[in-house]
Design a protein around this motif. Sequence first.
Motif, PDB file in Angstrom:
ATOM      1  N   ASP A 204      64.702  11.306  -3.623  1.00  0.00           N
ATOM      2  CA  ASP A 204      65.707  11.554  -2.593  1.00  0.00           C
ATOM      3  C   ASP A 204      66.407  10.270  -2.167  1.00  0.00           C
ATOM      4  O   ASP A 204      67.586  10.289  -1.786  1.00  0.00           O
ATOM      5  CB  ASP A 204      65.055  12.197  -1.355  1.00  0.00           C
ATOM      6  N   SER A 205      65.676   9.156  -2.213  1.00  0.00           N
ATOM      7  CA  SER A 205      66.243   7.887  -1.759  1.00  0.00           C
ATOM      8  C   SER A 205      67.014   7.162  -2.851  1.00  0.00           C
ATOM      9  O   SER A 205      67.772   6.236  -2.561  1.00  0.00           O
ATOM     10  CB  SER A 205      65.114   6.969  -1.249  1.00  0.00           C
ATOM     11  N   LEU A 314      73.379  22.692  13.753  1.00  0.00           N
ATOM     12  CA  LEU A 314      73.236  23.514  12.563  1.00  0.00           C
ATOM     13  C   LEU A 314      72.475  22.807  11.456  1.00  0.00           C
ATOM     14  O   LEU A 314      72.238  23.381  10.396  1.00  0.00           O
ATOM     15  CB  LEU A 314      74.623  23.929  12.040  1.00  0.00           C
ATOM     16  N   CYS A 315      72.121  21.556  11.684  1.00  0.00           N
ATOM     17  CA  CYS A 315      71.375  20.822  10.660  1.00  0.00           C
ATOM     18  C   CYS A 315      69.930  21.296  10.577  1.00  0.00           C
ATOM     19  O   CYS A 315      69.350  21.387   9.504  1.00  0.00           O
ATOM     20  CB  CYS A 315      71.401  19.319  10.946  1.00  0.00           C
ATOM     21  N   GLY A 316      69.356  21.642  11.744  1.00  0.00           N
ATOM     22  CA  GLY A 316      67.952  22.016  11.744  1.00  0.00           C
ATOM     23  C   GLY A 316      67.088  20.814  11.424  1.00  0.00           C
ATOM     24  O   GLY A 316      67.553  19.697  11.277  1.00  0.00           O
ATOM     25  N   GLY A 317      65.794  21.042  11.279  1.00  0.00           N
ATOM     26  CA  GLY A 317      64.898  19.942  10.939  1.00  0.00           C
ATOM     27  C   GLY A 317      63.967  20.264   9.805  1.00  0.00           C
ATOM     28  O   GLY A 317      63.219  19.397   9.344  1.00  0.00           O
ATOM     29  N   ARG A 318      64.039  21.503   9.322  1.00  0.00           N
ATOM     30  CA  ARG A 318      63.053  21.939   8.337  1.00  0.00           C
ATOM     31  C   ARG A 318      63.293  21.367   6.948  1.00  0.00           C
ATOM     32  O   ARG A 318      62.365  21.034   6.233  1.00  0.00           O
ATOM     33  CB  ARG A 318      63.060  23.476   8.265  1.00  0.00           C
ATOM     34  N   TRP A 319      64.568  21.255   6.548  1.00  0.00           N
ATOM     35  CA  TRP A 319      64.886  20.858   5.176  1.00  0.00           C
ATOM     36  C   TRP A 319      65.545  19.484   5.104  1.00  0.00           C
ATOM     37  O   TRP A 319      66.133  19.136   4.081  1.00  0.00           O
ATOM     38  CB  TRP A 319      65.801  21.901   4.544  1.00  0.00           C
ATOM     39  N   LEU A 320      65.461  18.707   6.162  1.00  0.00           N
ATOM     40  CA  LEU A 320      66.082  17.393   6.150  1.00  0.00           C
ATOM     41  C   LEU A 320      65.250  16.413   5.332  1.00  0.00           C
ATOM     42  O   LEU A 320      64.059  16.615   5.093  1.00  0.00           O
ATOM     43  CB  LEU A 320      66.250  16.873   7.572  1.00  0.00           C
ATOM     44  N   LYS A 321      65.891  15.334   4.922  1.00  0.00           N
ATOM     45  CA  LYS A 321      65.173  14.281   4.216  1.00  0.00           C
ATOM     46  C   LYS A 321      64.162  13.645   5.154  1.00  0.00           C
ATOM     47  O   LYS A 321      64.326  13.656   6.374  1.00  0.00           O
ATOM     48  CB  LYS A 321      66.148  13.215   3.710  1.00  0.00           C
ATOM     49  N   SER A 322      63.117  13.086   4.585  1.00  0.00           N
ATOM     50  CA  SER A 322      62.102  12.446   5.404  1.00  0.00           C
ATOM     51  C   SER A 322      62.654  11.175   6.020  1.00  0.00           C
ATOM     52  O   SER A 322      63.699  10.662   5.630  1.00  0.00           O
ATOM     53  CB  SER A 322      60.858  12.128   4.557  1.00  0.00           C
ATOM     54  N   GLN A 323      61.902  10.632   6.968  1.00  0.00           N
ATOM     55  CA  GLN A 323      62.373   9.453   7.706  1.00  0.00           C
ATOM     56  C   GLN A 323      62.403   8.205   6.846  1.00  0.00           C
ATOM     57  O   GLN A 323      63.011   7.208   7.214  1.00  0.00           O
ATOM     58  CB  GLN A 323      61.455   9.204   8.901  1.00  0.00           C
ATOM     59  N   ILE A 347      63.042   1.552   9.116  1.00  0.00           N
ATOM     60  CA  ILE A 347      63.787   0.943   8.006  1.00  0.00           C
ATOM     61  C   ILE A 347      62.892  -0.004   7.215  1.00  0.00           C
ATOM     62  O   ILE A 347      62.865   0.008   5.983  1.00  0.00           O
ATOM     63  CB  ILE A 347      65.020   0.198   8.547  1.00  0.00           C
ATOM     64  N   ALA A 348      62.125  -0.839   7.946  1.00  0.00           N
ATOM     65  CA  ALA A 348      61.231  -1.780   7.272  1.00  0.00           C
ATOM     66  C   ALA A 348      60.169  -1.059   6.462  1.00  0.00           C
ATOM     67  O   ALA A 348      59.873  -1.432   5.316  1.00  0.00           O
ATOM     68  CB  ALA A 348      60.585  -2.711   8.310  1.00  0.00           C
ATOM     69  N   TYR A 349      59.596  -0.007   7.049  1.00  0.00           N
ATOM     70  CA  TYR A 349      58.561   0.743   6.329  1.00  0.00           C
ATOM     71  C   TYR A 349      59.160   1.462   5.127  1.00  0.00           C
ATOM     72  O   TYR A 349      58.540   1.549   4.074  1.00  0.00           O
ATOM     73  CB  TYR A 349      57.894   1.744   7.264  1.00  0.00           C
ATOM     74  N   LYS A 350      60.369   1.999   5.278  1.00  0.00           N
ATOM     75  CA  LYS A 350      61.027   2.677   4.169  1.00  0.00           C
ATOM     76  C   LYS A 350      61.281   1.714   3.013  1.00  0.00           C
ATOM     77  O   LYS A 350      61.033   2.045   1.845  1.00  0.00           O
ATOM     78  CB  LYS A 350      62.348   3.266   4.662  1.00  0.00           C
ATOM     79  N   ASN A 351      61.761   0.505   3.314  1.00  0.00           N
ATOM     80  CA  ASN A 351      62.014  -0.485   2.267  1.00  0.00           C
ATOM     81  C   ASN A 351      60.719  -0.900   1.578  1.00  0.00           C
ATOM     82  O   ASN A 351      60.685  -1.072   0.357  1.00  0.00           O
ATOM     83  CB  ASN A 351      62.711  -1.703   2.863  1.00  0.00           C
ATOM     84  N   LEU A 352      59.640  -1.073   2.385  1.00  0.00           N
ATOM     85  CA  LEU A 352      58.352  -1.423   1.805  1.00  0.00           C
ATOM     86  C   LEU A 352      57.848  -0.323   0.884  1.00  0.00           C
ATOM     87  O   LEU A 352      57.356  -0.583  -0.222  1.00  0.00           O
ATOM     88  CB  LEU A 352      57.337  -1.683   2.928  1.00  0.00           C
ATOM     89  N   TYR A 353      57.981   0.914   1.339  1.00  0.00           N
ATOM     90  CA  TYR A 353      57.505   2.051   0.543  1.00  0.00           C
ATOM     91  C   TYR A 353      58.304   2.181  -0.751  1.00  0.00           C
ATOM     92  O   TYR A 353      57.742   2.404  -1.831  1.00  0.00           O
ATOM     93  CB  TYR A 353      57.642   3.321   1.387  1.00  0.00           C
TER      94      TYR A 353
END
Length: 472
Positions: A204-205, A314-323, A347-353
Amino acid sequence: MIFAPFTGKDNHGRPVTFAAGLLSKENTNSFSWLFNQFVKCMGVAPKLIVTDQDLGMKVAVEEILVNTRHRWCMWHVMNKVADKLPKNMLGSEQLKKGLNACVWSELIEPDAFEETWHAIMERYGLANNVWFSSMFASRRFWVPAFFRDFPMSSLIKTTSISESQNSFFKRYSKSRANLMQFYMNFNHALETERSNSAKLEYYDSTKVPILRSGLEIEKHASTIYSCSAFNEIQDEIVYACFSLSCTTLGVSTSRDIEVYDIKDKDSNSWTVSYSIGDDTYLCGCKKFERLGLLCSHIFCVLKYNFVKLIPEKLCGGRWLKSQFVKPIHGGFCDDQEIHLVVDKKKIAYKNLYALFIETAQSIEGDIDKINTFAAIIEEGKKQLLREGVVLSSTQKRAMIENFYGSHVPTNIEVHPPDVVSTKGSGSRHKSKKEAALKLANKPGRKCGICYEIGHHDSRNCKKVHEKANQRQ
């Protein structure tokens, strides 16, 4: 023991295991205990639970999960139709077509379902059939028409996802494994499941969805929804914006509410209500309420009003991309920008992951690089967590509690089992002397070839005598 997992779906539509229990029996008391422990561990009861028609489980759900909506697996119900029909009706295609259209439809109201059901029962003489009468009496447990207004009721309506998870766990377990082996295999299965989910988040990223229309609203959808959800949303957008069969028939305004009449490809007319005050949309098909995904009717209204971005409500939260996933498509028009409040830690954790996943996938198959990478991570872990420094017991406890985000409970309910004295299993390896003494004390038998009494028979008589001659 009976393995009982709790299975749901993640934002990619893939199965995910929330919890699991081991039961000694499949009765009401066992299910009640299982549901109690699940609520205790999760802190909240599920909104919806899908099971088969087990009576013990039904009673346990009513006793423990009081505010949980109970749904029966539709496949288990409809699979019994052929066995319950009279033999002279088994070949009736009209009956099957009419019954399936009545039962499986999520677009009709409960009143319309009941009217159609009664018409079918009268037409084919099934009004007095015991099984069909009992299923109609329990219609609120399995018919989709009674779940139209329930949020996410279309997410899971059969136990097929549970059966899929059962098959998944069987690949990691053995029928004769003890409890410790089962627990280790279960953890291994969960690690595989989490790894697959992490790969989807990484895709996804990094993966750029292919846009089919070039519209700003489609570009916006590609940045907020997971890949699997975006594929469905994309079809609805293309159909609403480019299909001639999806059109706006008329618009009426009453105070601060606008009502749109929309026609779809099946020549059905739907009403979409737009509240100007709180910027909310409601469609008569109720797809957004049932599944959490927008329908083509609402997208048709958004196109009519020249809305270029999906409204926040209308975005909801069920099918959104993870944080941990960042949006790919950018460059929205100047007059409408998306303002996102982003946490620096995320952001820092996402980049590390993302860095870890990218590095791990690039060295896959090279054992030397994998070992080197593991050694680097281990050394960095020691430096960051100060593993070489001796801490006091209070500091260690505080560090552990801070890591897990919880404190040690004052009342501990789970204790280690009592130690049981045993005499051993008798599987100790014996020495040659012990084996020889045991063989000597064993009573002899008569050989069928040499007719001597000893510790051999006709199958190994020749070898025994050859060894005896060699010793002499």
